[in-house]
Scaffold this motif. Structure first.
Motif, PDB file in Angstrom:
ATOM      1  N   PRO A 179      -7.589  -2.890  -9.659  1.00 50.37           N
ATOM      2  CA  PRO A 179      -6.605  -2.242  -8.795  1.00 50.37           C
ATOM      3  C   PRO A 179      -5.995  -1.001  -9.427  1.00 50.37           C
ATOM      4  CG  PRO A 179      -5.829  -4.402  -9.526  1.00 50.37           C
ATOM      5  CD  PRO A 179      -7.232  -4.232 -10.011  1.00 50.37           C
ATOM      6  N   HIS A 180      -5.901  -0.975 -10.743  1.00 46.89           N
ATOM      7  CA  HIS A 180      -5.382   0.211 -11.425  1.00 46.89           C
ATOM      8  C   HIS A 180      -6.272   1.419 -11.130  1.00 46.89           C
ATOM      9  CE1 HIS A 180      -3.983   2.853 -14.590  1.00 46.89           C
ATOM     10  NE2 HIS A 180      -5.227   2.953 -14.997  1.00 46.89           N
ATOM     11  N   ILE A 181      -7.572   1.207 -11.213  1.00 43.90           N
ATOM     12  CA  ILE A 181      -8.504   2.300 -10.973  1.00 43.90           C
ATOM     13  C   ILE A 181      -8.541   2.655  -9.498  1.00 43.90           C
ATOM     14  CG2 ILE A 181     -10.938   2.963 -11.068  1.00 43.90           C
ATOM     15  CD1 ILE A 181     -11.161   1.273 -13.602  1.00 43.90           C
ATOM     16  N   ALA A 182      -8.492   1.650  -8.629  1.00 46.18           N
ATOM     17  CA  ALA A 182      -8.597   1.897  -7.197  1.00 46.18           C
ATOM     18  C   ALA A 182      -7.441   2.746  -6.665  1.00 46.18           C
ATOM     19  CB  ALA A 182      -8.644   0.573  -6.461  1.00 46.18           C
ATOM     20  N   GLN A 183      -6.287   2.665  -7.290  1.00 51.98           N
ATOM     21  CA  GLN A 183      -5.135   3.421  -6.811  1.00 51.98           C
ATOM     22  C   GLN A 183      -5.160   4.875  -7.252  1.00 51.98           C
ATOM     23  OE1 GLN A 183      -1.752   1.277  -8.190  1.00 51.98           O
ATOM     24  NE2 GLN A 183      -2.145  -0.480  -6.874  1.00 51.98           N
ATOM     25  N   SER A 184      -6.005   5.216  -8.166  1.00 57.01           N
ATOM     26  CA  SER A 184      -5.972   6.573  -8.701  1.00 57.01           C
ATOM     27  C   SER A 184      -6.504   7.574  -7.679  1.00 57.01           C
ATOM     28  CB  SER A 184      -6.783   6.644  -9.991  1.00 57.01           C
ATOM     29  OG  SER A 184      -8.119   6.399  -9.700  1.00 57.01           O
ATOM     30  N   SER A 227     -15.398   8.580  -7.889  1.00 57.18           N
ATOM     31  CA  SER A 227     -14.935   7.430  -7.105  1.00 57.18           C
ATOM     32  C   SER A 227     -14.437   6.320  -8.021  1.00 57.18           C
ATOM     33  CB  SER A 227     -16.072   6.901  -6.243  1.00 57.18           C
ATOM     34  OG  SER A 227     -17.014   6.227  -7.050  1.00 57.18           O
ATOM     35  N   PRO A 228     -13.443   5.543  -7.576  1.00 58.05           N
ATOM     36  CA  PRO A 228     -12.923   4.441  -8.386  1.00 58.05           C
ATOM     37  C   PRO A 228     -13.985   3.393  -8.696  1.00 58.05           C
ATOM     38  CG  PRO A 228     -11.456   4.903  -6.555  1.00 58.05           C
ATOM     39  CD  PRO A 228     -12.692   5.720  -6.343  1.00 58.05           C
ATOM     40  N   GLU A 229     -14.880   3.120  -7.741  1.00 60.13           N
ATOM     41  CA  GLU A 229     -15.904   2.100  -7.960  1.00 60.13           C
ATOM     42  C   GLU A 229     -16.852   2.514  -9.082  1.00 60.13           C
ATOM     43  OE1 GLU A 229     -15.397   3.589  -4.954  1.00 60.13           O
ATOM     44  OE2 GLU A 229     -14.140   2.033  -4.087  1.00 60.13           O
ATOM     45  N   GLY A 230     -17.290   3.749  -9.050  1.00 61.79           N
ATOM     46  CA  GLY A 230     -18.181   4.243 -10.093  1.00 61.79           C
ATOM     47  C   GLY A 230     -17.497   4.322 -11.438  1.00 61.79           C
TER      48      GLY A 230
END
Length: 175
Positions: free
Chosen positions: A8-13, A67-70
């Motif tokens: 979630p930390h990465i996804a919010q960026s 992208s956050p996923e990558g």
């Protein structure tokens, strides 16, 4: 159906990431890390590498967007490399983040005072001064340096060098 769990930390960026990689100070380590990013199609926008306190290790601060996923996959793959001790995305962390820029501006005597005044406003140091140019050194966050460059845009900037971000986690946090 598979569900991919994204940190979630990465996804919010916002897509701009600052990654710190703590590695063994050996030849070829940087190349192996760069290959991880290249295989995923990420372009490294800034890179700062310097020895850590213990000369056997180095710290890399890597600036990139994607992208956050990558990004999560890149961090996982980089962490698996044998010479990598720690790989962390500090994008939204509570950290001290600084950058250094050198800006060479072509100025004559009539413009010099205004350029120096702008530099003073941004806390710059004048590190070179000739009859036709001067070099300002500025440190601070990226937004401050962007603003300085914007203000100097009405003059003729003949060279610009930026280090890219360096950071350190505040308090007891690990960088």
């Amino acid at each position: 159906m598979t569900t991919q769990v994204v940190n979630p930390h990465i996804a919010q960026s916002t897509g701009l990431h600052t990654i710190s990689v703590y590695v063994a100070n050996k030849p070829g380590v940087l190349a192996r890390i760069a290959q991880v990013f290249a295989r995923r199609g990420y372009n490294i926008e800034s890179l700062v590498v310097s020895p850590a306190m213990d000369g056997n290790f180095s710290r890399m601060t890597i600036g990139l967007s994607g992208s956050p996923e990558g990004m999560e996959q890149i961090i996982k793959q980089t962490s698996k490399l044998i010479d990598v001790l720690r790989c962390t995305d500090h994008t939204d962390d509570n950290a001290v983040v600084k950058e250094l820029a050198l800006v060479k501006v072509r100025v004559g005597a009539e413009q010099r005072a205004e350029v120096l005044q702008i530099g003073e406003h941004f806390g710059c140091k004048t590190v070179d001064l000739t009859e036709t140019s001067l070099i300002l050194q500025c440190t601070g966050n990226s937004e401050k340096i962007d603003a300085l460059i914007g203000m100097l845009g009405k003059f003729r900037i003949i060279e610009l060098v930026r280090t890219g971000k360096v950071l350190m986690a505040r308090g007891d946090g690990l960088t």
